[in-house]
Design a protein around this motif. Sequence first.
Motif, PDB file in Angstrom:
ATOM      1  N   LEU A  43      67.494  50.597  66.971  1.00 42.74           N
ATOM      2  CA  LEU A  43      67.881  50.120  68.299  1.00 42.74           C
ATOM      3  C   LEU A  43      69.389  50.299  68.392  1.00 42.74           C
ATOM      4  CD1 LEU A  43      67.097  48.737  70.969  1.00 42.74           C
ATOM      5  CD2 LEU A  43      67.603  46.544  69.872  1.00 42.74           C
ATOM      6  N   CYS A  45      73.053  51.377  70.605  1.00 45.02           N
ATOM      7  CA  CYS A  45      73.721  51.460  71.902  1.00 45.02           C
ATOM      8  C   CYS A  45      74.494  52.773  71.984  1.00 45.02           C
ATOM      9  CB  CYS A  45      74.612  50.247  72.136  1.00 45.02           C
ATOM     10  SG  CYS A  45      75.766  49.865  70.807  1.00 45.02           S
ATOM     11  N   GLU A  88      79.489  44.860  78.292  1.00 45.10           N
ATOM     12  CA  GLU A  88      78.329  44.836  79.184  1.00 45.10           C
ATOM     13  C   GLU A  88      77.570  46.156  79.207  1.00 45.10           C
ATOM     14  OE1 GLU A  88      81.237  43.600  79.771  1.00 45.10           O
ATOM     15  OE2 GLU A  88      81.006  41.534  80.458  1.00 45.10           O
ATOM     16  N   GLN A  90      77.202  48.342  76.719  1.00 43.53           N
ATOM     17  CA  GLN A  90      76.366  48.421  75.516  1.00 43.53           C
ATOM     18  C   GLN A  90      75.173  47.481  75.623  1.00 43.53           C
ATOM     19  OE1 GLN A  90      77.181  50.873  73.785  1.00 43.53           O
ATOM     20  NE2 GLN A  90      79.269  51.136  74.554  1.00 43.53           N
ATOM     21  N   ALA A  91      75.414  46.289  76.134  1.00 43.71           N
ATOM     22  CA  ALA A  91      74.314  45.322  76.287  1.00 43.71           C
ATOM     23  C   ALA A  91      73.259  45.841  77.256  1.00 43.71           C
ATOM     24  CB  ALA A  91      74.872  43.984  76.776  1.00 43.71           C
ATOM     25  N   ALA A  92      73.688  46.519  78.322  1.00 42.37           N
ATOM     26  CA  ALA A  92      72.737  47.068  79.292  1.00 42.37           C
ATOM     27  C   ALA A  92      71.876  48.159  78.660  1.00 42.37           C
ATOM     28  CB  ALA A  92      73.495  47.624  80.499  1.00 42.37           C
ATOM     29  N   LEU A  94      71.123  48.444  75.455  1.00 45.89           N
ATOM     30  CA  LEU A  94      70.208  47.792  74.517  1.00 45.89           C
ATOM     31  C   LEU A  94      69.068  47.094  75.243  1.00 45.89           C
ATOM     32  CD1 LEU A  94      72.908  46.323  72.122  1.00 45.89           C
ATOM     33  CD2 LEU A  94      71.313  48.167  71.577  1.00 45.89           C
ATOM     34  N   ARG A  95      69.376  46.502  76.382  1.00 45.42           N
ATOM     35  CA  ARG A  95      68.341  45.797  77.150  1.00 45.42           C
ATOM     36  C   ARG A  95      67.268  46.781  77.634  1.00 45.42           C
ATOM     37  NH1 ARG A  95      69.384  41.909  82.466  1.00 45.42           N
ATOM     38  NH2 ARG A  95      67.213  41.252  82.744  1.00 45.42           N
ATOM     39  N   LEU A  96      67.682  47.981  78.007  1.00 44.05           N
ATOM     40  CA  LEU A  96      66.725  48.984  78.463  1.00 44.05           C
ATOM     41  C   LEU A  96      65.884  49.534  77.315  1.00 44.05           C
ATOM     42  CD1 LEU A  96      68.897  51.005  81.023  1.00 44.05           C
ATOM     43  CD2 LEU A  96      66.956  49.508  81.543  1.00 44.05           C
ATOM     44  N   LYS A  97      66.485  49.635  76.128  1.00 45.32           N
ATOM     45  CA  LYS A  97      65.792  50.232  74.988  1.00 45.32           C
ATOM     46  C   LYS A  97      64.927  49.243  74.226  1.00 45.32           C
ATOM     47  CE  LYS A  97      68.213  53.280  72.590  1.00 45.32           C
ATOM     48  NZ  LYS A  97      69.331  53.900  71.829  1.00 45.32           N
ATOM     49  N   LEU A  98      65.283  47.960  74.277  1.00 41.09           N
ATOM     50  CA  LEU A  98      64.588  46.952  73.482  1.00 41.09           C
ATOM     51  C   LEU A  98      63.070  46.943  73.677  1.00 41.09           C
ATOM     52  CD1 LEU A  98      64.710  44.629  71.483  1.00 41.09           C
ATOM     53  CD2 LEU A  98      65.222  43.082  73.386  1.00 41.09           C
ATOM     54  N   PRO A  99      62.541  47.067  74.927  1.00 38.60           N
ATOM     55  CA  PRO A  99      61.077  47.045  75.091  1.00 38.60           C
ATOM     56  C   PRO A  99      60.360  48.176  74.360  1.00 38.60           C
ATOM     57  CG  PRO A  99      62.178  46.668  77.194  1.00 38.60           C
ATOM     58  CD  PRO A  99      63.230  47.097  76.229  1.00 38.60           C
TER      59      PRO A  99
END
Length: 231
Positions: A43, A45, A88, A90-92, A94-99
Amino acid sequence: MGQEHHLAIIEDCAQAIGTLYQGRAVGSWGLAGCLSFYPTKNLGCFGDGGMVVTSSLGIKSRVRQLRTHGQKTRYLHEEVGYTSRLDEVQAAVLRLKLPHLAQWNQQRAKIADFYNQVFADLPVVTPYCAPYSSHTYHQYTLRVGHRERVVELLRELGIGTMVYYPVPIHLQRAYRHLGYEAGSLPHTEQVAREVLSLPIFPELTQDQQEQVVQAVRKVLWQLPPDPEFRS
């Protein structure tokens, strides 16, 4: 865990996000777990990033303070800290890839299982996964004899490889003050001389996997036994 020996356990989960140990996620066993979101991780970024997970309010508070220049209140620094905030963007990412992480990890495991099966008759040591644990296969790492020659021959066949951590920690210049010398940890040093990582990522096609397998088999069968290799 660790309490009976009066030890604080800090988990290095940098390459193991999504791994289960005895049915429980890594990072949840100790006082804290450390994750890496470097782009090459399972996972990742777009740049450097990481996370500390903990159930301890004290560690949570300390990490938050350290990541922001050592300040609890803006412009009031209680200790020397760092600039270690996840931005933000990088967090965005990761949020898209996490699922997709679980599916990606499953695909890595499927590729690793295929490699394990077709390498079973070769003079190599393949990765081991205990029955009470899962494996995310951030890397697929073999132990082989004649490692440098194997790397060279695979390169000639168009197969990329990587040797991660060729110098053990106890032999690093930074830890010279501890007094370790070559031969101090013979098993560690032997493994460092033998490890070799092969291509593995969720998008690796079956044809590409076959190409890797055929090249590895061709190289290993044409080399003589390495008298120093112990499988």
